[in-house]
Design a protein around this motif. Structure first.
Motif, mmCIF file in Angstrom:
data_model
loop_
_atom_site.group_PDB
_atom_site.id
_atom_site.type_symbol
_atom_site.label_atom_id
_atom_site.label_comp_id
_atom_site.label_asym_id
_atom_site.label_seq_id
_atom_site.Cartn_x
_atom_site.Cartn_y
_atom_site.Cartn_z
ATOM 1 N N HIS A 264 -13.843 -16.421 -25.873
ATOM 2 C CA HIS A 264 -13.217 -17.067 -24.706
ATOM 3 C C HIS A 264 -12.671 -16.023 -23.861
ATOM 4 C CE1 HIS A 264 -11.032 -16.869 -28.754
ATOM 5 N NE2 HIS A 264 -10.341 -16.008 -28.052
ATOM 6 N N SER A 265 -11.998 -16.493 -22.804
ATOM 7 C CA SER A 265 -11.534 -15.736 -21.984
ATOM 8 C C SER A 265 -9.865 -15.432 -22.152
ATOM 9 C CB SER A 265 -11.428 -16.226 -20.665
ATOM 10 O OG SER A 265 -10.848 -15.482 -19.489
ATOM 11 N N VAL A 266 -9.383 -14.147 -21.992
ATOM 12 C CA VAL A 266 -8.092 -13.738 -22.092
ATOM 13 C C VAL A 266 -7.551 -13.273 -20.833
ATOM 14 C CG1 VAL A 266 -6.371 -12.985 -23.673
ATOM 15 C CG2 VAL A 266 -8.254 -14.002 -24.594
ATOM 16 N N SER A 267 -6.545 -13.787 -20.363
ATOM 17 C CA SER A 267 -6.023 -12.889 -19.129
ATOM 18 C C SER A 267 -4.438 -12.942 -19.248
ATOM 19 C CB SER A 267 -6.188 -13.564 -17.783
ATOM 20 O OG SER A 267 -5.882 -13.224 -16.818
ATOM 21 N N HIS A 268 -4.019 -11.661 -18.756
ATOM 22 C CA HIS A 268 -2.457 -11.412 -18.634
ATOM 23 C C HIS A 268 -2.101 -11.069 -17.273
ATOM 24 C CE1 HIS A 268 0.877 -8.749 -19.097
ATOM 25 N NE2 HIS A 268 1.431 -9.539 -19.913
ATOM 26 N N LEU A 269 -0.731 -11.187 -17.186
ATOM 27 C CA LEU A 269 -0.158 -11.188 -15.836
ATOM 28 C C LEU A 269 1.229 -10.805 -16.109
ATOM 29 C CD1 LEU A 269 -0.097 -11.128 -12.750
ATOM 30 C CD2 LEU A 269 0.848 -13.716 -12.896
ATOM 31 N N SER A 270 1.964 -9.695 -15.466
ATOM 32 C CA SER A 270 3.265 -9.460 -15.460
ATOM 33 C C SER A 270 3.659 -9.853 -14.149
ATOM 34 C CB SER A 270 3.508 -7.779 -15.552
ATOM 35 O OG SER A 270 3.268 -7.355 -16.881
ATOM 36 N N THR B 293 -13.414 -20.982 -20.774
ATOM 37 C CA THR B 293 -14.196 -20.277 -19.773
ATOM 38 C C THR B 293 -13.171 -19.247 -18.943
ATOM 39 O OG1 THR B 293 -13.890 -22.153 -18.320
ATOM 40 C CG2 THR B 293 -16.006 -22.078 -19.675
ATOM 41 N N ARG B 294 -13.952 -18.470 -18.087
ATOM 42 C CA ARG B 294 -13.109 -17.400 -17.635
ATOM 43 C C ARG B 294 -12.176 -18.090 -16.387
ATOM 44 N NH1 ARG B 294 -12.526 -12.625 -16.358
ATOM 45 N NH2 ARG B 294 -12.223 -11.797 -14.195
ATOM 46 N N PHE B 295 -11.046 -17.586 -16.718
ATOM 47 C CA PHE B 295 -9.748 -17.926 -15.710
ATOM 48 C C PHE B 295 -8.951 -16.633 -15.633
ATOM 49 C CE2 PHE B 295 -5.572 -19.355 -15.335
ATOM 50 C CZ PHE B 295 -5.357 -20.059 -14.171
ATOM 51 N N ALA B 296 -8.771 -16.227 -14.488
ATOM 52 C CA ALA B 296 -7.890 -14.954 -14.207
ATOM 53 C C ALA B 296 -6.637 -15.405 -13.907
ATOM 54 C CB ALA B 296 -8.829 -14.206 -13.189
ATOM 55 N N LEU C 153 3.077 -24.147 -18.305
ATOM 56 C CA LEU C 153 2.181 -25.310 -18.799
ATOM 57 C C LEU C 153 0.875 -24.693 -18.115
ATOM 58 C CD1 LEU C 153 1.072 -28.014 -19.694
ATOM 59 C CD2 LEU C 153 1.736 -28.957 -17.217
ATOM 60 N N LEU C 154 -0.292 -24.744 -19.092
ATOM 61 C CA LEU C 154 -1.639 -24.481 -18.864
ATOM 62 C C LEU C 154 -2.328 -25.839 -19.236
ATOM 63 C CD1 LEU C 154 -3.938 -22.715 -18.038
ATOM 64 C CD2 LEU C 154 -3.867 -21.841 -20.285
ATOM 65 N N ILE C 155 -3.163 -26.348 -17.999
ATOM 66 C CA ILE C 155 -3.714 -27.632 -18.157
ATOM 67 C C ILE C 155 -5.118 -27.156 -17.714
ATOM 68 C CG2 ILE C 155 -2.993 -28.457 -15.935
ATOM 69 C CD1 ILE C 155 -2.679 -31.238 -17.598
ATOM 70 N N SER C 156 -6.244 -28.028 -18.492
ATOM 71 C CA SER C 156 -7.496 -27.495 -18.308
ATOM 72 C C SER C 156 -8.291 -28.890 -18.734
ATOM 73 C CB SER C 156 -7.842 -26.675 -19.367
ATOM 74 O OG SER C 156 -9.247 -26.836 -19.620
ATOM 75 N N ASP C 157 -9.574 -29.275 -18.013
ATOM 76 C CA ASP C 157 -10.460 -29.957 -18.154
ATOM 77 C C ASP C 157 -11.642 -29.429 -18.699
ATOM 78 O OD1 ASP C 157 -11.678 -28.861 -16.064
ATOM 79 O OD2 ASP C 157 -11.792 -30.849 -14.779
ATOM 80 N N GLU C 158 -11.614 -27.997 -19.191
ATOM 81 C CA GLU C 158 -12.745 -27.376 -19.747
ATOM 82 C C GLU C 158 -12.646 -27.194 -21.510
ATOM 83 O OE1 GLU C 158 -14.297 -24.340 -17.395
ATOM 84 O OE2 GLU C 158 -13.472 -25.122 -15.542
ATOM 85 N N GLY C 159 -11.666 -27.648 -22.142
ATOM 86 C CA GLY C 159 -11.446 -27.551 -23.421
ATOM 87 C C GLY C 159 -10.282 -26.905 -23.768
ATOM 88 N N GLU C 160 -9.940 -26.637 -25.080
ATOM 89 C CA GLU C 160 -8.751 -25.963 -25.739
ATOM 90 C C GLU C 160 -8.005 -24.861 -24.899
ATOM 91 O OE1 GLU C 160 -6.765 -27.457 -27.336
ATOM 92 O OE2 GLU C 160 -7.698 -28.873 -28.705
#
Length: 202
Positions: free
Chosen positions: A163-169, A181-184, A82-89
């Motif tokens: 927009h910001s795109v981030s990936h994690l293995s 907005t930026r989210f790592a 789940l990804l939840i935000s108060d900054e937009g879609e």
């Protein structure tokens, strides 16, 4: 504010929070994932009650009545995010990195030129992981836009985005997020939902 929460469908769908949603849950193969998703949302918003959920034109769920949070859910195997935000879609995707017989043909069909170059730079041993890395980024972007799966071919995850795109293995998981907005997405940024609180009064 962004929160990225990981859990197990088998645990969440059988936990105490899920009891509040069993009567609304669909029957069949989707039931456990549906219950796990509602449980994650309730967990994230606690102690506030879970707002009504409505669906957009392409089926993207959202909170009704201009609720000040946006969210996106994704699951693969027994894992759910789940990804939840108060900054937009927002959009998120989770995939268990696994062999797929037709992955090369799928990459040929839907990857951009830049994504193909990224894939070709990898060693043969790393190509499958790279395929899933690119795939999850593309899915997260499509889901952030509220698009449908067939639009994945028009997305170039290697291009500069608005927009910001981030990936994690993470172990056997490939995780990606798309945020306004930026989210790592880092291991430290991930919250666990393995400890389920008691159900809230509804």
């Amino acid at each position: 504010m962004y929160q990225f929460i990981l859990g197990k469908i088998s645990t969440l769908s059988a936990g105490p929070l899920a009891l509040a949603y069993t009567e609304q849950a669909p029957q069949g193969a989707r039931r456990a994932a549906w219950l796990a998703g509602r449980t994650l949302l309730a967990h994230a918003l606690s102690p506030s009650p879970l707002p009504e959920i409505v669906f957009g034109e392409q089926g993207k769920p959202a909170f009704a009545d201009a609720h000040p949070f946006w969210f996106n859910l994704s699951h693969s195997g027994d894992d759910i995010a789940l990804l939840i935000s108060d900054e937009g879609e927002v959009g998120c995707d989770i995939e268990v990195v696994r062999p797929r017989d037709n992955w090369q043909a799928l990459a040929n069909a839907v990857f951009s030129v830049a994504e193909h170059h990224e894939l070709e730079r990898e060693t043969p041993e790393e190509k499958l992981s790279a395929f899933w890395r690119i795939w999850t980024r593309k899915e997260a972007i499509v889901k952030q836009r509220g698009g449908s799966a067939w639009q994945i071919v028009s997305v170039d995850s290697a291009a500069t985005q608005l927009h910001s795109v981030s990936h994690l293995s993470l172990g056997s998981l490939s995780l990606a997020v798309c945020t306004p907005t930026r989210f790592a997405l880092t291991a430290d940024a991930i919250l666990s939902a393995e400890i389920s609180p008691e159900p809230q009064a509804r």
